[in-house]
Motif scaffolding. Structure first.
Motif, PDB file in Angstrom:
ATOM      1  N   UNK A 160      -1.157  13.357  -1.918  1.00  0.00           N
ATOM      2  CA  UNK A 160      -2.402  13.010  -2.397  1.00  0.00           C
ATOM      3  C   UNK A 160      -2.474  12.689  -3.875  1.00  0.00           C
ATOM      4  N   UNK A 161      -1.486  13.369  -4.671  1.00  0.00           N
ATOM      5  CA  UNK A 161      -1.370  12.712  -6.014  1.00  0.00           C
ATOM      6  C   UNK A 161      -0.901  11.646  -6.259  1.00  0.00           C
ATOM      7  N   UNK A 162      -0.412  10.836  -5.249  1.00  0.00           N
ATOM      8  CA  UNK A 162       0.188   9.411  -5.218  1.00  0.00           C
ATOM      9  C   UNK A 162      -0.853   8.505  -5.028  1.00  0.00           C
ATOM     10  N   UNK A 163      -2.236   8.950  -4.986  1.00  0.00           N
ATOM     11  CA  UNK A 163      -3.310   8.009  -4.376  1.00  0.00           C
ATOM     12  C   UNK A 163      -3.987   7.316  -5.563  1.00  0.00           C
ATOM     13  N   UNK A 164      -3.780   6.105  -5.609  1.00  0.00           N
ATOM     14  CA  UNK A 164      -4.493   5.229  -6.502  1.00  0.00           C
ATOM     15  C   UNK A 164      -4.536   5.688  -8.047  1.00  0.00           C
ATOM     16  N   UNK A 165      -3.519   5.910  -8.521  1.00  0.00           N
ATOM     17  CA  UNK A 165      -3.179   6.505  -9.916  1.00  0.00           C
ATOM     18  C   UNK A 165      -3.629   5.546 -11.061  1.00  0.00           C
ATOM     19  N   UNK A 166      -4.927   5.433 -11.064  1.00  0.00           N
ATOM     20  CA  UNK A 166      -5.469   4.378 -12.038  1.00  0.00           C
ATOM     21  C   UNK A 166      -5.133   4.847 -13.227  1.00  0.00           C
ATOM     22  N   UNK A 218      -0.348   4.147  -2.823  1.00  0.00           N
ATOM     23  CA  UNK A 218       0.243   5.528  -2.835  1.00  0.00           C
ATOM     24  C   UNK A 218       1.460   5.062  -3.355  1.00  0.00           C
ATOM     25  N   UNK A 219       1.615   5.295  -4.797  1.00  0.00           N
ATOM     26  CA  UNK A 219       2.625   5.169  -5.646  1.00  0.00           C
ATOM     27  C   UNK A 219       3.221   6.327  -6.069  1.00  0.00           C
ATOM     28  N   UNK A 220       4.730   6.395  -5.835  1.00  0.00           N
ATOM     29  CA  UNK A 220       5.823   7.282  -6.129  1.00  0.00           C
ATOM     30  C   UNK A 220       5.599   7.286  -7.889  1.00  0.00           C
ATOM     31  N   UNK A 221       5.745   8.719  -8.420  1.00  0.00           N
ATOM     32  CA  UNK A 221       5.658   8.499  -9.793  1.00  0.00           C
ATOM     33  C   UNK A 221       6.967   8.034 -10.419  1.00  0.00           C
ATOM     34  N   UNK A 222       8.111   7.998  -9.667  1.00  0.00           N
ATOM     35  CA  UNK A 222       9.119   7.278 -10.288  1.00  0.00           C
ATOM     36  C   UNK A 222       8.761   5.807 -10.713  1.00  0.00           C
ATOM     37  N   UNK A 223       7.815   4.996  -9.849  1.00  0.00           N
ATOM     38  CA  UNK A 223       7.746   3.783  -9.861  1.00  0.00           C
ATOM     39  C   UNK A 223       6.675   3.345 -10.956  1.00  0.00           C
ATOM     40  N   UNK A 224       6.041   4.424 -11.581  1.00  0.00           N
ATOM     41  CA  UNK A 224       4.811   4.294 -12.355  1.00  0.00           C
ATOM     42  C   UNK A 224       5.274   3.481 -13.663  1.00  0.00           C
ATOM     43  N   UNK A 225       6.065   4.070 -14.416  1.00  0.00           N
ATOM     44  CA  UNK A 225       6.402   3.101 -15.684  1.00  0.00           C
ATOM     45  C   UNK A 225       7.057   1.681 -15.151  1.00  0.00           C
ATOM     46  N   UNK A 226       7.384   1.259 -14.220  1.00  0.00           N
ATOM     47  CA  UNK A 226       7.853  -0.056 -13.970  1.00  0.00           C
ATOM     48  C   UNK A 226       7.004  -1.112 -14.100  1.00  0.00           C
ATOM     49  N   UNK A 246      -2.290   4.640 -18.833  1.00  0.00           N
ATOM     50  CA  UNK A 246      -1.761   5.383 -19.887  1.00  0.00           C
ATOM     51  C   UNK A 246      -0.241   4.874 -20.005  1.00  0.00           C
ATOM     52  N   UNK A 247       0.118   4.235 -19.020  1.00  0.00           N
ATOM     53  CA  UNK A 247       1.769   4.011 -18.868  1.00  0.00           C
ATOM     54  C   UNK A 247       1.649   2.511 -19.580  1.00  0.00           C
ATOM     55  N   UNK A 248       0.480   1.825 -19.772  1.00  0.00           N
ATOM     56  CA  UNK A 248       0.505   0.603 -20.396  1.00  0.00           C
ATOM     57  C   UNK A 248       0.510  -0.575 -19.275  1.00  0.00           C
ATOM     58  N   UNK A 249      -0.064  -0.187 -18.119  1.00  0.00           N
ATOM     59  CA  UNK A 249       0.001  -1.297 -17.055  1.00  0.00           C
ATOM     60  C   UNK A 249      -1.386  -2.130 -17.233  1.00  0.00           C
ATOM     61  N   UNK A 258       0.885  -1.134   0.031  1.00  0.00           N
ATOM     62  CA  UNK A 258       0.110   0.049   0.061  1.00  0.00           C
ATOM     63  C   UNK A 258       0.986   1.314   0.061  1.00  0.00           C
ATOM     64  N   UNK A 259       1.903   1.328   0.821  1.00  0.00           N
ATOM     65  CA  UNK A 259       2.903   2.404   0.903  1.00  0.00           C
ATOM     66  C   UNK A 259       3.829   2.569  -0.371  1.00  0.00           C
ATOM     67  N   UNK A 260       4.126   3.650  -0.775  1.00  0.00           N
ATOM     68  CA  UNK A 260       5.215   4.198  -1.494  1.00  0.00           C
ATOM     69  C   UNK A 260       6.402   3.222  -1.777  1.00  0.00           C
TER      70      UNK A 260
END
Length: 555
Positions: free
Chosen positions: A429-435, A386-394, A440-443, A353-355
């Motif tokens: 808050x901007x990290x919250x559940x970034x569906x 709670x996802x850090x933006x740096x990890x979004x494309x991973x 858009x990143x292909x996840x 759950x946490x970044x």
């Protein structure tokens, strides 16, 4: 699209058929024979498939979808009618009033058991104590579970009966919280979902005589949840956390005709799982491998939950100088564990759950790929709160599924003024559940309810995914992370089917796939107000062409 002219067992026509199949996205009619979709096409073209024994259903323009695949649904945990129900109790006094009323109705009860308490009901932002419960329960032992079942709240009598005193740091069913001034147990246990729902934890609770843990109570909860799943059009349930003992409950439900949905059961892999355990897991996977009950994945935890500050964050919790939660494993140990399990061919569902927790899991999946090579593992990070933006494309880079529960991000559960939002602080808050960002990143997104943490009805999840509003409307929270209706439906159908290696037979209305179908009471694509989604229900659902639910109002 025709496969033959043989008569169908079931034809549904005059429908808006949303196939979730890019080869034929829209159709008007569908035919089923021997439990399999045999034809999908236009309204004018189905009559030649009608035979003397064919059941023909006029959909009246309603929306026909693939059956919902709920990728994370605790049907075995369920909701327990024997417990005091605390959902919606907003204050400690209201909790007490409900317990008092229950005791008046059950004067001979040996235990007081309650479920679904909300952390925000406890005053001053603190965690609950035994003394809080004592004034409502007296000397009768009490066990109260939080709405997310991640924590347990005991009164003094229960602490005494369970042998929890100042000398006890850990129990098989939770971590004992202590008063920093006295060193005595507060009555609050964290890690209940990790320990109390494990094989050892359940056995310890049973041995202590806690009624909630008795197999008959478990089976009662399971059957109630399975009935709900059929009613809500959930034709495949993924039960994400089970011990080997629990599989007997599903077998009993199947034998007694209560298991009408398909079931995918993941086995719980707590820290300390042995090689002997793994051998038993592999044997269970070989034994349960058919289309109605399948054991395939393992469930692990890397952190806990945000509200009681037990999720692992990159930076300290709001209002704290240093505390940022802990991971259940040191990162390298976790990475090595994941690589070992990956090498054995297991799919992994990892609660994070946490970044910092999420990053630790992604690091471990990357390590497993480096060690074992790339394979079609479809490992899942479950919750991704709670996802850090740096990890979004991973996620897309590593082929990792984001198994998410849209209802969790509703403002009436996690938004401003709620414990989740206050714990992480507005700057996160901007990290919250970034569906939307993940999509858009292909996840690959797999959507689910997390029943009974949240409502099981997929309509609630779909509504929240497209609005990020509460059930009573009001302002949306982080609306830039909503998704459109097509994406939300994909997450509950093909997205979840793919996430569980079922996309070759489920997830779309494609000839040759199992006839798992859901007919809704209205066409969601034709509504003007998203709140109409919440008023939509399932008129008809089938599993393998067999009708498992028909609404009384539907002929």
């Amino acid at each position: 699209m025709n496969d033959s002219a043989a008569p169908a067992d079931l034809i549904i026509h005059n429908a808006h058929v949303h196939t979730v199949d890019p080869a034929l996205p829209r159709a008007e009619a569908l035919a089923v024979r021997d439990g399999v979709i045999t034809w999908v096409g236009d309204e004018a073209d189905w009559s030649h498939l009608r035979g003397p024994a064919t059941e023909v259903v006029d959909a009246g323009g309603r929306l026909l979808l693939p059956g919902f695949v709920d990728a994370h649904n605790h049907v075995r945990l369920g909701s327990d009618s024997a417990c005091v129900q605390l959902a919606g109790a907003r204050t400690l006094e209201e909790i007490g009033a409900r317990i008092t009323a229950w005791l008046d109705a059950h004067p001979d009860a040996h235990w007081v058991e309650a479920e679904a308490f909300d952390y925000s009901a406890i005053p001053d932002g603190r965690m609950p104590t035994a003394a809080d419960l004592d004034r409502f329960t007296g000397d009768r032992p009490a066990l109260v579970l939080s709405y997310d079942v991640h924590t347990a709240w005991l009164n003094t009598a229960a602490l005494r009966l369970l042998g929890i005193d100042a000398s006890v740091e850990q129990t098989p069913y939770g971590t004992v919280q202590k008063d920093p001034a006295t060193g005595r147990p507060t009555g609050f246990l964290t890690d209940f979902a990790v320990r109390g729902l494990s094989r050892d934890g359940h056995r310890a609770l049973q041995a202590a005589g806690v009624p909630w843990a008795h197999p008959d109570r478990q089976y009662q909860r399971l059957c109630g949840s399975l009935d709900m799943a059929a009613r809500f059009g959930i034709t495949t349930v993924v039960e994400p956390q089970n011990s080997l003992d629990d599989l007997e409950l599903f077998q009993r439900a199947a034998a007694e005709g209560r298991l009408r949905s398909r079931l995918v059961a993941a086995l719980f892999h707590p820290r300390g799982t042995t090689q002997r355990d793994l051998a038993e897991f592999l044997n269970a996977a070989r034994h349960h491998a058919d289309d109605r009950m399948r054991v395939r994945a393992l469930k692990l935890y890397i952190d806990d939950v945000v509200e009681p500050h037990t999720a692992a964050l990159l930076e300290p919790y709001a209002g704290h100088a240093h505390h940022r939660g802990e991971t259940f494993y040191p990162p390298q140990e976790f990475a090595d564990t994941v690589a070992e399990l990956d090498a054995l061919g297991f799919q992994l569902f990892v609660h994070a759950t946490g970044d910092r927790g999420i990053r630790t899991v992604l690091d471990a999946f990357e390590h497993a790929r480096d060690v074992n090579g790339t394979r079609d593992s479809r490992h899942q990070v479950v919750h991704v709160e709670c996802l850090d933006p740096a990890d979004l494309p991973r996620f897309a880079e590593l082929g990792v599924v984001a198994c998410m529960q849209p209802r969790h991000c509703a403002p009436d559960i996690a938004g401003p003024g709620q414990d989740w939002a206050e714990a992480v602080g507005k700057e996160r808050w901007s990290k919250a559940w970034p569906m939307r960002s993940l999509h858009r990143a292909g996840t690959r997104l797999a959507f689910s309810s997390d029943w009974n943490v949240a409502e099981m009805d997929p309509m609630v999840g779909i509504y929240t995914a497209v609005t990020r509003q509460g059930l009573n409307g009001g302002p949306a929270w982080m609306p830039e992370e909503t998704v459109d209706l097509t994406t939300a439906l994909h997450g509950y159908t093909m997205g979840s089917a793919w996430a569980n290696h079922l996309d070759d037979r489920l997830g779309s209305l494609t000839p040759g796939k199992h006839a798992d179908l859901v007919l809704l009471s209205r066409d969601l694509f034709a509504i003007s107000d998203p709140r109409e989604i919440l008023d939509t229900h399932v008129e008809l659902s089938t599993v393998g062409g067999e009708i498992v639910h028909r609404a009384p109002s539907f002929g």
